[in-house]
Write a protein that holds these residues in place. Sequence first.
Motif, short mmCIF file in Angstrom:
data_model
loop_
_atom_site.label_atom_id
_atom_site.label_comp_id
_atom_site.label_asym_id
_atom_site.label_seq_id
_atom_site.Cartn_x
_atom_site.Cartn_y
_atom_site.Cartn_z
N LYS A 15 0.86 -1.19 0.00
CA LYS A 15 0.00 0.00 0.00
C LYS A 15 0.90 1.23 0.00
N ILE A 16 0.77 2.03 -1.02
CA ILE A 16 1.56 3.25 -1.12
C ILE A 16 0.73 4.42 -0.60
N THR A 17 1.26 5.13 0.37
CA THR A 17 0.57 6.27 0.96
C THR A 17 1.16 7.57 0.42
N ILE A 18 0.29 8.41 -0.09
CA ILE A 18 0.69 9.78 -0.48
C ILE A 18 0.39 10.67 0.71
N ALA A 19 1.44 11.28 1.26
CA ALA A 19 1.30 12.14 2.44
C ALA A 19 1.61 13.59 2.06
N PRO A 20 0.59 14.39 1.77
CA PRO A 20 0.84 15.79 1.41
C PRO A 20 1.56 16.54 2.53
N SER A 21 2.57 17.28 2.16
CA SER A 21 3.30 18.09 3.13
C SER A 21 2.58 19.41 3.32
N ILE A 22 2.04 19.63 4.52
CA ILE A 22 1.22 20.81 4.75
C ILE A 22 2.01 22.10 4.60
N MET A 23 3.33 22.04 4.81
CA MET A 23 4.13 23.26 4.66
C MET A 23 4.20 23.73 3.20
N CYS A 24 3.80 22.86 2.27
CA CYS A 24 3.79 23.23 0.86
C CYS A 24 2.40 23.68 0.38
N ALA A 25 1.44 23.61 1.29
CA ALA A 25 0.09 24.07 0.95
C ALA A 25 0.01 25.60 1.10
N ASP A 26 -1.17 26.14 0.98
CA ASP A 26 -1.38 27.58 1.13
C ASP A 26 -1.42 27.90 2.63
N LEU A 27 -0.33 28.42 3.16
CA LEU A 27 -0.22 28.63 4.60
C LEU A 27 -1.12 29.76 5.10
N CYS A 28 -1.63 30.59 4.19
CA CYS A 28 -2.58 31.63 4.58
C CYS A 28 -4.02 31.12 4.60
N ASN A 29 -4.23 29.96 4.01
CA ASN A 29 -5.58 29.38 3.94
C ASN A 29 -5.50 27.88 4.24
N LEU A 30 -5.02 27.56 5.44
CA LEU A 30 -4.76 26.16 5.76
C LEU A 30 -6.01 25.29 5.75
N GLU A 31 -7.10 25.80 6.32
CA GLU A 31 -8.32 24.98 6.35
C GLU A 31 -8.81 24.69 4.95
N LYS A 32 -8.77 25.68 4.07
CA LYS A 32 -9.16 25.48 2.68
C LYS A 32 -8.28 24.41 2.03
N SER A 33 -6.98 24.46 2.31
CA SER A 33 -6.05 23.47 1.74
C SER A 33 -6.36 22.07 2.25
N VAL A 34 -6.63 21.96 3.55
CA VAL A 34 -6.95 20.65 4.14
C VAL A 34 -8.23 20.09 3.52
N ARG A 35 -9.24 20.93 3.35
CA ARG A 35 -10.49 20.46 2.75
C ARG A 35 -10.26 19.96 1.32
N GLU A 36 -9.42 20.65 0.59
CA GLU A 36 -9.12 20.23 -0.78
C GLU A 36 -8.41 18.88 -0.78
N ILE A 37 -7.48 18.69 0.14
CA ILE A 37 -6.77 17.42 0.26
C ILE A 37 -7.74 16.31 0.63
N GLU A 38 -8.65 16.59 1.55
CA GLU A 38 -9.65 15.59 1.96
C GLU A 38 -10.53 15.19 0.79
N ARG A 39 -10.92 16.16 -0.02
CA ARG A 39 -11.80 15.88 -1.16
C ARG A 39 -11.15 14.92 -2.15
N GLU A 40 -9.85 14.92 -2.19
CA GLU A 40 -9.14 14.02 -3.11
C GLU A 40 -8.93 12.63 -2.52
N GLY A 41 -9.50 12.40 -1.34
CA GLY A 41 -9.46 11.06 -0.76
C GLY A 41 -8.16 10.70 -0.07
N LEU A 42 -7.32 11.68 0.18
CA LEU A 42 -6.05 11.42 0.86
C LEU A 42 -6.30 11.43 2.37
N ASP A 43 -5.70 10.47 3.08
CA ASP A 43 -6.04 10.33 4.51
C ASP A 43 -4.89 10.65 5.46
N THR A 44 -3.74 11.03 4.91
CA THR A 44 -2.56 11.29 5.74
C THR A 44 -1.99 12.67 5.45
#
Length: 234
Positions: free
Chosen positions: A5-34
Motif C-alpha cells: 500500500k503506497i501512501t501519499i502524504a501531502p506536506s502541509i508546509m507546501c500548501a497555502d499557509l494563509c488558507n490552511l483549512e481550505k487546503s486541508v479540505r481540498e486534500i480531503e476531497r481528493e481522498g487522501l487520509d494522511t
Amino acid sequence: MQNRKITIAPSIMCADLCNLEKSVREIEREGLDTLHIDIIDGYFSPSMPLGIDTVKQLRKITDMNFDVHIMSNNNEYFIQEMLQIGVQQISFHLETSTHIDRFIQLIKKNNTKVGVALNPATPLSVLDYVLPQVDAVLLMLINPGFATDKNEKQVSYAVKKVEDLYRLIKENGFEKRIEVDGRVSLDTISSLVRAGADTLVAGSTSLFISNKSLAENKKIVEKAILEGLYEEVK
C-alpha cells in the motif's frame, strides 16, 4: 512487493499557509487520509513553517492521520506536545537523540506509531538495534528544512539508500514502512516506489506543483506510483 500500500502524504508546509483549512479540505476531497507535518525548531534546520498552536488548530478541523516529522535538537519536548495533540505517527531524528529507546517507548505507550528519521548521509548501520522497535524509517533525501532552496537536488544515492533499507528490512523478516521525504518529485516517484518506498511525502515538486490543480497533480502522482509498482514485477 506489488501488493504494497503506497501512501501519499501531502506536506502541509507546501500548501497555502494563509488558507490552511481550505487546503486541508481540498486534500480531503481528493481522498487522501494522511497529512505530513514538519515540526522544526529553527536550530536543527533554519526554517520554522508551523508552530505547535497551528497543529492544535489543524487537529480540531480534520480527522486525517497526522504524520509528524520532528526536526529538532530537543526531541522530547516536541514529542510530548504532539502526543497531547493526538497524532498518528511521530518520527524523530536519530542524529539529535541521546535517549533513543526512551523516546521510542514514550511514543509507543501512547498508542502512536513511531518512526526514526535519518539525514541523507547518515548510514543505515545506526538502525542496528532500533529497527525491530519502530514502525517506520523516514529517509531524508535532501538536507532537512532546505526545501525552499529550489537549486538543491535530491541526493544522488537516494534510490540506493531506499533499496538498501528495503533489503535490510526483508532480510530480517520485518514489516516496516519506508517513508521518503525531499524532492519526491514526478521524476523520481516511480524509481523510489520500485526501490521499496511505501510512504511518499508529497510537496512542491509533485502534489503542489503550482500550474496544476491538486486533483490533476494527484492523478500524475498515482500514475508514477503505478509505473514504479509495475516495473518492480516485470
